[in-house]
Design a protein around this motif. Structure first.
Motif, PDB file in Angstrom:
ATOM      1  N   PRO A 247     117.179  31.569   5.708  1.00  0.00           N
ATOM      2  CA  PRO A 247     115.879  30.938   6.237  1.00  0.00           C
ATOM      3  C   PRO A 247     116.156  29.643   6.742  1.00  0.00           C
ATOM      4  N   CYS A 248     114.883  29.318   7.605  1.00  0.00           N
ATOM      5  CA  CYS A 248     115.241  28.163   8.303  1.00  0.00           C
ATOM      6  C   CYS A 248     113.694  27.722   9.048  1.00  0.00           C
ATOM      7  N   VAL A 249     113.812  26.543   9.432  1.00  0.00           N
ATOM      8  CA  VAL A 249     112.574  26.207  10.157  1.00  0.00           C
ATOM      9  C   VAL A 249     113.080  25.430  11.607  1.00  0.00           C
ATOM     10  N   LEU A 250     112.358  25.841  12.565  1.00  0.00           N
ATOM     11  CA  LEU A 250     112.354  25.293  13.954  1.00  0.00           C
ATOM     12  C   LEU A 250     111.450  24.257  14.443  1.00  0.00           C
ATOM     13  N   LEU A 251     111.459  22.963  14.670  1.00  0.00           N
ATOM     14  CA  LEU A 251     110.676  22.067  15.048  1.00  0.00           C
ATOM     15  C   LEU A 251     110.368  21.754  16.493  1.00  0.00           C
ATOM     16  N   SER A 252     109.384  21.351  16.999  1.00  0.00           N
ATOM     17  CA  SER A 252     109.321  21.013  18.497  1.00  0.00           C
ATOM     18  C   SER A 252     107.932  20.199  18.334  1.00  0.00           C
ATOM     19  N   ALA A 253     107.975  19.490  19.494  1.00  0.00           N
ATOM     20  CA  ALA A 253     106.789  18.422  19.851  1.00  0.00           C
ATOM     21  C   ALA A 253     106.801  18.463  21.447  1.00  0.00           C
ATOM     22  N   GLY A 254     105.747  18.070  22.009  1.00  0.00           N
ATOM     23  CA  GLY A 254     105.679  17.804  23.577  1.00  0.00           C
ATOM     24  C   GLY A 254     104.173  17.943  23.854  1.00  0.00           C
ATOM     25  N   GLU A 255     103.975  18.722  25.013  1.00  0.00           N
ATOM     26  CA  GLU A 255     102.614  19.073  25.534  1.00  0.00           C
ATOM     27  C   GLU A 255     102.471  19.943  26.249  1.00  0.00           C
ATOM     28  N   VAL A 256     102.236  21.063  25.631  1.00  0.00           N
ATOM     29  CA  VAL A 256     102.010  22.363  26.859  1.00  0.00           C
ATOM     30  C   VAL A 256     100.685  22.323  27.276  1.00  0.00           C
ATOM     31  N   THR A 257     100.660  22.877  28.374  1.00  0.00           N
ATOM     32  CA  THR A 257      99.422  23.251  28.998  1.00  0.00           C
ATOM     33  C   THR A 257      99.040  24.723  29.300  1.00  0.00           C
ATOM     34  N   THR A 258      97.761  24.911  29.829  1.00  0.00           N
ATOM     35  CA  THR A 258      97.200  26.109  30.185  1.00  0.00           C
ATOM     36  C   THR A 258      96.711  25.857  31.488  1.00  0.00           C
ATOM     37  N   LEU A 259      97.039  26.730  32.243  1.00  0.00           N
ATOM     38  CA  LEU A 259      96.678  26.969  33.674  1.00  0.00           C
ATOM     39  C   LEU A 259      95.405  27.750  33.799  1.00  0.00           C
ATOM     40  N   ILE A 260      94.333  27.328  34.425  1.00  0.00           N
ATOM     41  CA  ILE A 260      92.775  28.093  34.557  1.00  0.00           C
ATOM     42  C   ILE A 260      92.701  27.805  36.000  1.00  0.00           C
ATOM     43  N   GLU A 261      92.881  28.619  36.881  1.00  0.00           N
ATOM     44  CA  GLU A 261      92.328  28.556  38.267  1.00  0.00           C
ATOM     45  C   GLU A 261      91.030  28.692  38.695  1.00  0.00           C
ATOM     46  N   ASP A 262      90.411  29.441  37.593  1.00  0.00           N
ATOM     47  CA  ASP A 262      88.999  29.925  37.969  1.00  0.00           C
ATOM     48  C   ASP A 262      88.011  29.977  36.662  1.00  0.00           C
ATOM     49  N   ASN A 263      87.231  29.031  36.568  1.00  0.00           N
ATOM     50  CA  ASN A 263      86.537  28.796  35.265  1.00  0.00           C
ATOM     51  C   ASN A 263      85.700  30.047  35.097  1.00  0.00           C
ATOM     52  N   ALA A 264      85.653  30.934  36.077  1.00  0.00           N
ATOM     53  CA  ALA A 264      84.849  32.449  35.653  1.00  0.00           C
ATOM     54  C   ALA A 264      85.487  33.178  34.756  1.00  0.00           C
ATOM     55  N   VAL A 265      86.910  32.948  34.648  1.00  0.00           N
ATOM     56  CA  VAL A 265      87.701  33.837  33.704  1.00  0.00           C
ATOM     57  C   VAL A 265      87.213  33.484  32.323  1.00  0.00           C
ATOM     58  N   ILE A 266      86.808  32.312  31.803  1.00  0.00           N
ATOM     59  CA  ILE A 266      86.691  31.972  30.651  1.00  0.00           C
ATOM     60  C   ILE A 266      85.556  32.602  30.120  1.00  0.00           C
ATOM     61  N   LYS A 267      85.769  33.204  28.805  1.00  0.00           N
ATOM     62  CA  LYS A 267      84.816  33.918  27.999  1.00  0.00           C
ATOM     63  C   LYS A 267      84.563  33.276  26.596  1.00  0.00           C
ATOM     64  N   GLY A 268      85.319  32.327  26.125  1.00  0.00           N
ATOM     65  CA  GLY A 268      85.188  31.728  25.108  1.00  0.00           C
ATOM     66  C   GLY A 268      85.586  30.455  24.914  1.00  0.00           C
ATOM     67  N   HIS A 269      86.291  29.896  23.844  1.00  0.00           N
ATOM     68  CA  HIS A 269      86.971  28.338  23.588  1.00  0.00           C
ATOM     69  C   HIS A 269      88.390  28.391  23.187  1.00  0.00           C
ATOM     70  N   GLY A 270      89.142  27.478  23.162  1.00  0.00           N
ATOM     71  CA  GLY A 270      90.276  27.504  22.755  1.00  0.00           C
ATOM     72  C   GLY A 270      90.933  26.274  23.352  1.00  0.00           C
ATOM     73  N   GLY A 271      92.263  26.264  23.038  1.00  0.00           N
ATOM     74  CA  GLY A 271      93.399  25.309  23.424  1.00  0.00           C
ATOM     75  C   GLY A 271      94.727  25.522  23.426  1.00  0.00           C
ATOM     76  N   PRO A 272      95.553  24.829  24.237  1.00  0.00           N
ATOM     77  CA  PRO A 272      97.017  25.288  24.094  1.00  0.00           C
ATOM     78  C   PRO A 272      97.710  25.722  22.918  1.00  0.00           C
ATOM     79  N   GLY A 273      97.316  25.147  21.802  1.00  0.00           N
ATOM     80  CA  GLY A 273      97.864  25.492  20.491  1.00  0.00           C
ATOM     81  C   GLY A 273      97.349  26.786  20.019  1.00  0.00           C
ATOM     82  N   GLN A 274      96.128  27.068  19.983  1.00  0.00           N
ATOM     83  CA  GLN A 274      95.605  28.418  19.806  1.00  0.00           C
ATOM     84  C   GLN A 274      96.356  29.477  20.675  1.00  0.00           C
ATOM     85  N   GLU A 275      96.550  29.238  22.282  1.00  0.00           N
ATOM     86  CA  GLU A 275      97.264  30.005  22.920  1.00  0.00           C
ATOM     87  C   GLU A 275      98.576  30.389  22.476  1.00  0.00           C
TER      88      GLU A 275
END
Length: 474
Positions: A346-374
Protein backbone atom coordinates in the motif's frame (compact mmCIF):
# COMPACT_ATOMS: atom_id res chain seq x y z
CA UNK A 1 -11.52 22.17 13.81
CA UNK A 2 -11.39 19.75 10.88
CA UNK A 3 -10.81 21.33 7.49
CA UNK A 4 -12.97 18.84 5.59
CA UNK A 5 -16.43 19.47 6.97
CA UNK A 6 -18.38 16.66 5.31
CA UNK A 7 -15.91 13.84 6.00
CA UNK A 8 -18.43 11.47 7.65
CA UNK A 9 -20.76 11.63 4.65
CA UNK A 10 -17.85 11.09 2.25
CA UNK A 11 -16.58 8.05 4.13
CA UNK A 12 -20.00 6.39 4.23
CA UNK A 13 -20.54 6.84 0.49
CA UNK A 14 -17.70 4.67 -0.84
CA UNK A 15 -14.71 2.51 0.07
CA UNK A 16 -14.64 3.60 3.71
CA UNK A 17 -11.11 2.55 4.70
CA UNK A 18 -9.47 4.11 1.66
CA UNK A 19 -11.48 7.32 1.93
CA UNK A 20 -10.69 7.67 5.64
CA UNK A 21 -6.95 7.48 4.97
CA UNK A 22 -7.05 9.98 2.13
CA UNK A 23 -9.17 12.45 4.11
CA UNK A 24 -6.89 12.20 7.15
CA UNK A 25 -3.87 13.04 4.98
CA UNK A 26 -5.67 15.92 3.28
CA UNK A 27 -6.88 17.38 6.58
CA UNK A 28 -3.44 17.26 8.17
CA UNK A 29 -1.93 18.95 5.11
CA UNK A 30 -4.49 21.76 5.05
CA UNK A 31 -4.04 22.40 8.78
CA UNK A 32 -0.32 23.01 8.28
CA UNK A 33 -0.92 25.30 5.31
CA UNK A 34 -3.34 27.65 7.11
CA UNK A 35 -2.00 31.17 6.49
CA UNK A 36 -3.46 32.62 9.70
CA UNK A 37 -1.15 30.44 11.76
CA UNK A 38 1.73 30.90 9.32
CA UNK A 39 1.57 34.69 9.62
CA UNK A 40 1.10 34.65 13.39
CA UNK A 41 4.23 32.46 13.66
CA UNK A 42 6.44 35.25 12.23
CA UNK A 43 4.55 38.48 13.05
CA UNK A 44 4.16 40.19 16.41
CA UNK A 45 3.80 43.70 17.86
CA UNK A 46 5.95 44.69 20.82
CA UNK A 47 5.10 48.21 21.95
CA UNK A 48 5.73 50.44 18.95
CA UNK A 49 7.82 47.86 17.11
CA UNK A 50 6.36 45.53 14.51
CA UNK A 51 8.37 42.36 14.04
CA UNK A 52 8.02 40.19 10.95
CA UNK A 53 10.54 37.40 10.84
CA UNK A 54 14.04 38.84 10.73
CA UNK A 55 12.88 42.42 10.12
CA UNK A 56 11.31 45.06 12.35
CA UNK A 57 9.66 48.47 11.90
CA UNK A 58 9.26 51.32 14.42
CA UNK A 59 5.63 52.31 13.94
CA UNK A 60 6.25 55.68 15.65
CA UNK A 61 7.90 56.67 12.39
CA UNK A 62 4.75 55.89 10.39
CA UNK A 63 1.78 58.24 10.00
CA UNK A 64 -0.72 55.68 8.70
CA UNK A 65 -0.63 51.89 8.47
CA UNK A 66 -2.85 50.39 5.80
CA UNK A 67 -3.75 46.76 5.14
CA UNK A 68 -4.83 45.61 1.68
CA UNK A 69 -5.59 42.05 0.76
CA UNK A 70 -6.95 40.01 -2.12
CA UNK A 71 -7.08 36.35 -2.95
CA UNK A 72 -8.81 33.12 -2.12
CA UNK A 73 -6.86 32.81 1.15
CA UNK A 74 -7.33 36.49 1.99
CA UNK A 75 -9.82 35.88 4.83
CA UNK A 76 -7.20 34.20 7.01
CA UNK A 77 -4.23 36.27 5.81
CA UNK A 78 -5.91 39.63 6.40
CA UNK A 79 -7.35 38.51 9.74
CA UNK A 80 -3.90 37.57 11.00
CA UNK A 81 -2.44 41.01 10.20
CA UNK A 82 -5.54 42.82 11.45
CA UNK A 83 -5.39 40.90 14.76
CA UNK A 84 -1.66 41.53 15.27
CA UNK A 85 -1.88 45.28 14.56
CA UNK A 86 -5.12 45.93 16.43
CA UNK A 87 -5.65 49.66 16.99
CA UNK A 88 -2.36 50.49 15.28
CA UNK A 89 -4.04 49.75 11.95
CA UNK A 90 -5.43 52.87 10.27
CA UNK A 91 -7.63 51.07 7.76
CA UNK A 92 -7.90 47.74 5.99
CA UNK A 93 -9.55 46.63 2.75
CA UNK A 94 -9.81 42.90 2.02
CA UNK A 95 -11.27 41.40 -1.15
CA UNK A 96 -12.33 37.81 -0.53
CA UNK A 97 -14.05 35.17 -2.62
CA UNK A 98 -16.28 33.65 0.06
CA UNK A 99 -16.96 35.36 3.42
CA UNK A 100 -17.26 33.08 6.45
CA UNK A 101 -19.41 33.60 9.54
CA UNK A 102 -16.29 32.98 11.63
CA UNK A 103 -14.34 35.87 10.04
CA UNK A 104 -13.56 38.56 12.63
CA UNK A 105 -11.88 41.89 11.78
CA UNK A 106 -11.12 45.00 13.82
CA UNK A 107 -10.48 47.75 11.26
CA UNK A 108 -10.75 45.94 7.94
CA UNK A 109 -13.63 46.32 5.53
CA UNK A 110 -14.44 43.16 3.59
CA UNK A 111 -15.57 43.14 -0.03
CA UNK A 112 -16.78 40.01 -1.81
CA UNK A 113 -15.13 39.98 -5.19
CA UNK A 114 -15.78 37.67 -8.11
CA UNK A 115 -13.85 34.51 -8.92
CA UNK A 116 -13.14 33.01 -11.37
CA UNK A 117 -14.87 35.94 -13.07
CA UNK A 118 -14.48 39.51 -11.75
CA UNK A 119 -17.51 41.38 -10.42
CA UNK A 120 -18.67 44.90 -9.58
CA UNK A 121 -17.92 44.67 -5.84
CA UNK A 122 -14.33 43.67 -6.46
CA UNK A 123 -14.09 46.57 -8.89
CA UNK A 124 -15.45 49.01 -6.27
CA UNK A 125 -12.96 47.75 -3.70
CA UNK A 126 -10.10 48.14 -6.18
CA UNK A 127 -11.12 51.70 -6.95
CA UNK A 128 -11.19 52.45 -3.21
CA UNK A 129 -7.69 50.99 -2.85
CA UNK A 130 -6.48 53.34 -5.57
CA UNK A 131 -8.07 56.32 -3.78
CA UNK A 132 -6.34 55.41 -0.51
CA UNK A 133 -2.95 55.09 -2.21
CA UNK A 134 -3.34 58.39 -4.06
CA UNK A 135 -3.82 60.18 -0.71
CA UNK A 136 -0.81 58.51 0.92
CA UNK A 137 2.77 59.77 1.28
CA UNK A 138 6.33 58.84 2.32
CA UNK A 139 5.43 58.45 6.01
CA UNK A 140 2.81 55.76 5.34
CA UNK A 141 3.20 51.98 5.49
CA UNK A 142 1.23 49.52 3.38
CA UNK A 143 1.04 45.85 4.34
CA UNK A 144 -0.45 43.87 1.47
CA UNK A 145 -1.42 40.19 1.71
CA UNK A 146 -1.93 38.38 -1.57
CA UNK A 147 -2.83 34.84 -2.57
CA UNK A 148 -4.02 33.17 -5.75
CA UNK A 149 -7.21 34.52 -7.26
CA UNK A 150 -6.23 38.16 -6.82
CA UNK A 151 -6.21 38.72 -10.59
CA UNK A 152 -9.98 38.24 -10.68
CA UNK A 153 -10.88 39.53 -7.21
CA UNK A 154 -8.87 42.74 -7.53
CA UNK A 155 -10.49 43.68 -10.83
CA UNK A 156 -9.74 47.13 -12.17
CA UNK A 157 -9.35 47.38 -15.96
CA UNK A 158 -7.19 50.05 -17.52
CA UNK A 159 -8.75 53.13 -19.05
CA UNK A 160 -10.59 52.33 -22.27
CA UNK A 161 -11.47 48.79 -21.16
CA UNK A 162 -14.72 48.16 -19.31
CA UNK A 163 -15.39 45.84 -16.38
CA UNK A 164 -17.57 43.74 -18.69
CA UNK A 165 -14.67 43.50 -21.12
CA UNK A 166 -12.49 42.18 -18.31
CA UNK A 167 -15.17 39.68 -17.26
CA UNK A 168 -15.65 38.43 -20.82
CA UNK A 169 -11.91 38.25 -21.46
CA UNK A 170 -11.38 36.20 -18.31
CA UNK A 171 -14.17 33.80 -19.29
CA UNK A 172 -12.69 33.25 -22.74
CA UNK A 173 -9.15 32.81 -21.43
CA UNK A 174 -10.10 30.26 -18.78
CA UNK A 175 -11.88 28.11 -21.37
CA UNK A 176 -9.25 28.48 -24.09
CA UNK A 177 -6.95 25.68 -22.95
CA UNK A 178 -4.22 28.22 -22.15
CA UNK A 179 -2.08 27.66 -19.07
CA UNK A 180 -2.21 30.03 -16.14
CA UNK A 181 0.98 31.83 -17.25
CA UNK A 182 -0.61 32.64 -20.61
CA UNK A 183 -3.91 33.63 -18.98
CA UNK A 184 -2.13 35.98 -16.60
CA UNK A 185 -0.04 37.53 -19.37
CA UNK A 186 -3.25 38.95 -20.80
CA UNK A 187 -5.01 39.76 -17.53
CA UNK A 188 -2.06 41.63 -16.04
CA UNK A 189 -1.61 43.85 -19.07
CA UNK A 190 -5.22 45.05 -19.11
CA UNK A 191 -5.31 45.76 -15.36
CA UNK A 192 -4.67 48.98 -13.45
CA UNK A 193 -3.60 47.06 -10.31
CA UNK A 194 -2.40 43.58 -11.21
CA UNK A 195 0.98 42.65 -12.62
CA UNK A 196 2.77 44.84 -10.07
CA UNK A 197 0.70 47.94 -10.77
CA UNK A 198 -0.46 48.29 -7.15
CA UNK A 199 3.16 48.25 -5.99
CA UNK A 200 3.99 50.81 -8.66
CA UNK A 201 1.30 53.15 -7.34
CA UNK A 202 2.58 52.79 -3.77
CA UNK A 203 6.14 53.44 -4.92
CA UNK A 204 5.04 56.52 -6.86
CA UNK A 205 3.72 58.20 -3.69
CA UNK A 206 6.90 57.32 -1.77
CA UNK A 207 5.24 55.01 0.77
CA UNK A 208 6.73 51.76 2.08
CA UNK A 209 5.38 48.34 1.10
CA UNK A 210 5.56 45.05 2.98
CA UNK A 211 4.18 42.20 0.93
CA UNK A 212 3.13 38.82 2.32
CA UNK A 213 2.19 36.23 -0.24
CA UNK A 214 1.31 32.66 -1.07
CA UNK A 215 2.60 31.54 -4.45
CA UNK A 216 0.37 29.23 -6.45
CA UNK A 217 2.65 29.46 -9.48
CA UNK A 218 3.87 26.17 -10.88
CA UNK A 219 7.70 25.94 -10.60
CA UNK A 220 8.14 28.21 -7.56
CA UNK A 221 10.60 26.37 -5.25
CA UNK A 222 9.57 25.08 -1.83
CA UNK A 223 9.76 27.56 1.03
CA UNK A 224 12.42 27.42 3.71
CA UNK A 225 12.47 29.81 6.68
CA UNK A 226 9.42 31.98 6.02
CA UNK A 227 10.75 34.68 8.36
CA UNK A 228 13.57 35.47 5.95
CA UNK A 229 12.60 38.18 3.41
CA UNK A 230 12.01 36.62 0.00
CA UNK A 231 14.08 38.36 -2.65
CA UNK A 232 12.69 36.49 -5.68
CA UNK A 233 9.07 37.58 -5.15
CA UNK A 234 7.29 38.35 -8.42
CA UNK A 235 3.95 38.93 -10.10
CA UNK A 236 0.57 39.51 -8.43
CA UNK A 237 -0.45 43.14 -7.71
CA UNK A 238 2.60 43.80 -5.51
CA UNK A 239 5.57 42.12 -7.20
CA UNK A 240 7.48 42.61 -10.43
CA UNK A 241 5.76 40.97 -13.37
CA UNK A 242 7.54 38.24 -15.31
CA UNK A 243 5.11 38.41 -18.25
CA UNK A 244 5.37 40.95 -21.07
CA UNK A 245 3.14 42.67 -23.58
CA UNK A 246 4.64 40.42 -26.24
CA UNK A 247 3.60 37.38 -24.17
CA UNK A 248 0.04 38.69 -24.05
CA UNK A 249 -0.01 39.28 -27.80
CA UNK A 250 1.35 35.77 -28.40
CA UNK A 251 -1.53 34.26 -26.39
CA UNK A 252 -4.04 35.89 -28.74
CA UNK A 253 -2.29 34.32 -31.72
CA UNK A 254 -1.37 30.92 -30.27
CA UNK A 255 -4.84 30.19 -28.93
CA UNK A 256 -6.74 31.80 -31.81
CA UNK A 257 -8.49 34.35 -29.58
CA UNK A 258 -8.60 37.45 -31.80
CA UNK A 259 -12.28 36.92 -32.61
CA UNK A 260 -13.25 35.56 -29.19
CA UNK A 261 -11.80 38.17 -26.84
CA UNK A 262 -13.55 41.55 -26.50
CA UNK A 263 -12.33 43.76 -29.31
CA UNK A 264 -11.36 46.59 -26.95
CA UNK A 265 -9.00 44.14 -25.20
CA UNK A 266 -7.49 42.92 -28.47
CA UNK A 267 -7.10 46.46 -29.80
CA UNK A 268 -5.51 47.72 -26.58
CA UNK A 269 -2.93 44.93 -26.46
CA UNK A 270 -2.06 45.24 -30.13
CA UNK A 271 -1.58 49.01 -29.96
CA UNK A 272 -0.11 49.47 -26.47
CA UNK A 273 3.32 51.08 -26.38
CA UNK A 274 6.27 50.52 -24.01
CA UNK A 275 4.67 52.80 -21.41
CA UNK A 276 1.94 50.18 -20.92
CA UNK A 277 4.42 47.47 -19.89
CA UNK A 278 4.14 46.15 -16.35
CA UNK A 279 6.94 46.90 -13.83
CA UNK A 280 9.85 44.46 -13.66
CA UNK A 281 11.65 45.30 -10.37
CA UNK A 282 10.95 46.64 -6.86
CA UNK A 283 14.29 46.54 -5.02
CA UNK A 284 13.09 48.59 -2.04
CA UNK A 285 10.06 46.49 -1.09
CA UNK A 286 10.12 43.79 1.60
CA UNK A 287 8.42 40.48 0.80
CA UNK A 288 7.66 37.33 2.78
CA UNK A 289 6.51 34.10 1.15
CA UNK A 290 4.36 31.79 3.29
CA UNK A 291 3.91 28.75 1.07
CA UNK A 292 4.40 27.40 -2.45
CA UNK A 293 3.09 24.43 -4.42
CA UNK A 294 5.82 21.95 -3.39
CA UNK A 295 4.98 22.62 0.27
CA UNK A 296 1.59 20.92 -0.04
CA UNK A 297 3.18 17.71 -1.33
CA UNK A 298 5.91 17.89 1.30
CA UNK A 299 3.44 18.31 4.17
CA UNK A 300 1.20 15.55 2.76
CA UNK A 301 4.18 13.21 2.54
CA UNK A 302 4.99 13.89 6.18
CA UNK A 303 1.35 13.17 7.09
CA UNK A 304 1.57 9.83 5.25
CA UNK A 305 4.76 8.92 7.06
CA UNK A 306 3.10 9.71 10.39
CA UNK A 307 0.46 7.13 9.46
CA UNK A 308 3.12 4.60 8.51
CA UNK A 309 2.33 4.79 4.79
CA UNK A 310 5.04 4.97 2.11
CA UNK A 311 4.48 8.04 -0.06
CA UNK A 312 5.89 9.24 -3.35
CA UNK A 313 5.70 12.80 -4.67
CA UNK A 314 4.94 12.40 -8.37
CA UNK A 315 5.15 16.07 -9.31
CA UNK A 316 4.29 19.59 -8.24
CA UNK A 317 4.25 20.60 -11.92
CA UNK A 318 1.03 18.82 -12.94
CA UNK A 319 -0.72 20.64 -15.78
CA UNK A 320 -2.88 19.73 -18.76
CA UNK A 321 -6.42 18.45 -19.25
CA UNK A 322 -8.02 17.45 -15.95
CA UNK A 323 -9.90 14.38 -17.21
CA UNK A 324 -6.71 13.02 -18.81
CA UNK A 325 -4.91 13.43 -15.50
CA UNK A 326 -7.64 11.42 -13.74
CA UNK A 327 -7.34 8.57 -16.23
CA UNK A 328 -3.57 8.59 -15.81
CA UNK A 329 -3.89 8.38 -12.01
CA UNK A 330 -6.09 5.31 -12.37
CA UNK A 331 -3.54 3.74 -14.72
CA UNK A 332 -0.85 4.31 -12.10
CA UNK A 333 -2.99 2.62 -9.46
CA UNK A 334 -3.38 -0.46 -11.67
CA UNK A 335 0.37 -0.57 -12.41
CA UNK A 336 1.18 -0.34 -8.70
CA UNK A 337 -1.22 -3.12 -7.77
CA UNK A 338 -0.13 -5.38 -10.62
CA UNK A 339 3.63 -4.86 -10.69
CA UNK A 340 4.69 -2.60 -7.82
CA UNK A 341 5.85 0.25 -10.08
CA UNK A 342 6.92 2.95 -9.29
CA UNK A 343 6.29 2.03 -5.65
CA UNK A 344 4.92 -1.06 -3.92
CA UNK A 345 1.43 -0.97 -2.38
CA UNK A 346 0.00 0.00 0.00
CA UNK A 347 1.19 3.49 -0.79
CA UNK A 348 0.21 7.09 -1.47
CA UNK A 349 1.06 9.11 -4.57
CA UNK A 350 1.00 12.89 -4.24
CA UNK A 351 0.85 15.63 -6.84
CA UNK A 352 0.16 19.34 -7.13
CA UNK A 353 -0.08 21.83 -9.96
CA UNK A 354 -2.94 23.31 -11.96
CA UNK A 355 -4.87 21.18 -14.39
CA UNK A 356 -7.39 22.91 -16.63
CA UNK A 357 -10.53 22.13 -18.60
CA UNK A 358 -10.95 23.03 -22.25
CA UNK A 359 -14.43 24.32 -23.12
CA UNK A 360 -14.64 25.58 -26.69
CA UNK A 361 -18.40 26.13 -26.68
CA UNK A 362 -20.46 27.21 -23.66
CA UNK A 363 -23.49 25.51 -25.22
CA UNK A 364 -22.15 22.11 -24.16
CA UNK A 365 -22.28 23.04 -20.45
CA UNK A 366 -25.26 21.40 -18.74
CA UNK A 367 -24.26 21.79 -15.10
CA UNK A 368 -21.45 22.84 -12.79
CA UNK A 369 -18.02 21.64 -11.89
CA UNK A 370 -14.32 22.30 -11.96
CA UNK A 371 -11.03 20.64 -12.85
CA UNK A 372 -10.78 18.75 -9.56
CA UNK A 373 -14.22 17.23 -9.96
CA UNK A 374 -13.56 16.32 -13.60
CA UNK A 375 -10.30 14.67 -12.56
CA UNK A 376 -12.10 12.68 -9.86
CA UNK A 377 -14.89 11.64 -12.25
CA UNK A 378 -12.51 10.40 -14.93
CA UNK A 379 -10.52 8.54 -12.27
CA UNK A 380 -13.71 6.81 -11.11
CA UNK A 381 -14.35 5.42 -14.58
CA UNK A 382 -10.89 3.89 -14.98
CA UNK A 383 -10.30 2.98 -11.32
CA UNK A 384 -13.10 0.42 -11.25
CA UNK A 385 -10.33 -2.06 -12.17
CA UNK A 386 -8.11 -1.02 -9.21
CA UNK A 387 -9.82 -2.39 -6.07
CA UNK A 388 -9.72 0.02 -3.13
CA UNK A 389 -7.86 2.76 -5.02
CA UNK A 390 -9.02 6.24 -4.01
CA UNK A 391 -8.23 9.70 -5.39
CA UNK A 392 -8.93 13.07 -3.80
CA UNK A 393 -8.51 16.05 -6.12
CA UNK A 394 -9.26 19.46 -4.67
CA UNK A 395 -8.47 23.10 -5.17
CA UNK A 396 -6.65 23.67 -1.90
CA UNK A 397 -8.38 26.98 -1.18
CA UNK A 398 -11.80 25.37 -0.97
CA UNK A 399 -13.67 26.13 -4.20
CA UNK A 400 -13.25 24.20 -7.43
CA UNK A 401 -14.33 25.86 -10.65
CA UNK A 402 -17.84 27.29 -10.49
CA UNK A 403 -18.84 25.43 -7.30
CA UNK A 404 -18.71 25.91 -3.55
CA UNK A 405 -17.01 22.54 -3.02
CA UNK A 406 -13.24 22.06 -2.97
CA UNK A 407 -13.28 19.19 -5.44
CA UNK A 408 -14.02 15.50 -5.60
CA UNK A 409 -13.06 12.14 -4.10
CA UNK A 410 -13.76 8.86 -5.89
CA UNK A 411 -12.65 5.27 -5.56
CA UNK A 412 -13.00 1.90 -7.23
CA UNK A 413 -16.67 1.67 -6.19
CA UNK A 414 -17.74 5.09 -7.50
CA UNK A 415 -18.55 4.06 -11.08
CA UNK A 416 -20.86 1.31 -9.83
CA UNK A 417 -22.49 3.73 -7.37
CA UNK A 418 -23.11 6.26 -10.15
CA UNK A 419 -24.52 3.63 -12.52
CA UNK A 420 -26.88 2.37 -9.81
CA UNK A 421 -28.34 5.87 -9.59
CA UNK A 422 -28.69 6.26 -13.34
CA UNK A 423 -25.74 8.67 -13.55
CA UNK A 424 -23.49 8.46 -16.61
CA UNK A 425 -20.05 9.80 -15.65
CA UNK A 426 -18.94 9.90 -19.29
CA UNK A 427 -21.90 12.18 -20.05
CA UNK A 428 -21.17 14.30 -16.98
CA UNK A 429 -17.64 14.87 -18.28
CA UNK A 430 -18.88 15.75 -21.77
CA UNK A 431 -21.45 18.18 -20.41
CA UNK A 432 -19.19 19.59 -17.65
CA UNK A 433 -21.75 18.68 -14.99
CA UNK A 434 -19.49 16.68 -12.70
CA UNK A 435 -20.63 18.52 -9.58
CA UNK A 436 -24.18 17.25 -9.95
CA UNK A 437 -22.96 13.73 -10.72
CA UNK A 438 -20.45 13.47 -7.88
CA UNK A 439 -22.63 15.21 -5.32
CA UNK A 440 -25.36 12.65 -5.94
CA UNK A 441 -23.02 9.81 -4.93
CA UNK A 442 -21.37 11.50 -1.93
CA UNK A 443 -18.15 12.28 -3.78
CA UNK A 444 -17.82 16.07 -3.39
CA UNK A 445 -15.46 17.54 -0.78
CA UNK A 446 -16.60 20.57 1.22
CA UNK A 447 -14.09 22.62 3.23
CA UNK A 448 -15.12 26.27 3.11
CA UNK A 449 -12.13 28.63 3.26
CA UNK A 450 -9.03 26.67 4.15
CA UNK A 451 -6.65 29.58 4.72
CA UNK A 452 -4.37 28.64 1.87
CA UNK A 453 -4.32 28.70 -1.90
CA UNK A 454 -1.84 26.36 -3.56
CA UNK A 455 -3.89 25.30 -6.58
CA UNK A 456 -4.54 21.58 -6.88
CA UNK A 457 -3.78 18.98 -4.24
CA UNK A 458 -4.14 15.38 -5.43
CA UNK A 459 -3.83 12.43 -3.05
CA UNK A 460 -4.00 8.90 -4.49
CA UNK A 461 -4.12 5.94 -2.12
CA UNK A 462 -3.41 2.50 -3.58
CA UNK A 463 -3.89 -0.56 -1.33
CA UNK A 464 -2.36 -3.92 -2.06
CA UNK A 465 -4.57 -6.45 -3.79
CA UNK A 466 -6.10 -8.96 -1.41
CA UNK A 467 -5.02 -12.39 -2.58
CA UNK A 468 -7.80 -14.77 -3.50
CA UNK A 469 -7.35 -17.94 -1.48
CA UNK A 470 -7.51 -21.21 -3.36
CA UNK A 471 -10.97 -22.65 -3.10
CA UNK A 472 -12.49 -19.42 -1.80
CA UNK A 473 -14.79 -19.15 -4.78
CA UNK A 474 -16.04 -22.75 -4.55
Amino acid sequence: MKKIRNAPQIIDAGHAASRQLVLDIADATLQRLDSYERIKSIMRLEGDVLHIGQRHWNLREKRNIYLFGAGKACNHMAMAVDHVLGDRLTRGIAIVKVPEASDRFNKTEVFVGGHPLPNAEGHRASQEIIRVVEQAGPEDLFIVVISGGSSALMSCPREGITLQDEIDATDVLLKSGAGIYEVNAVRRHISALNGGMLAQRIQDVGAELIGIGISDAVATPATGDIGVPYTAYKSTPIGPDATTLDDARAVIVNFNLADRLPQRVVSYLRNAGPEAETPKAFPNNTYFLLNTLPDSCSYAKQACEALGLPALVLTSFLEGESRDAGTFMASLAREIQAYGNPIKPPCVLLSAGEVTTLIEDNAVIKGHGGPGQEMAASFAIAAAKAPGACLLSIDSEGTDGTTRVAGGITDSTSLKAATAKGINLHQALREHSCFEALDAIGATVFTGNTGTNLCDLNILYVPALVPVLEGAAK
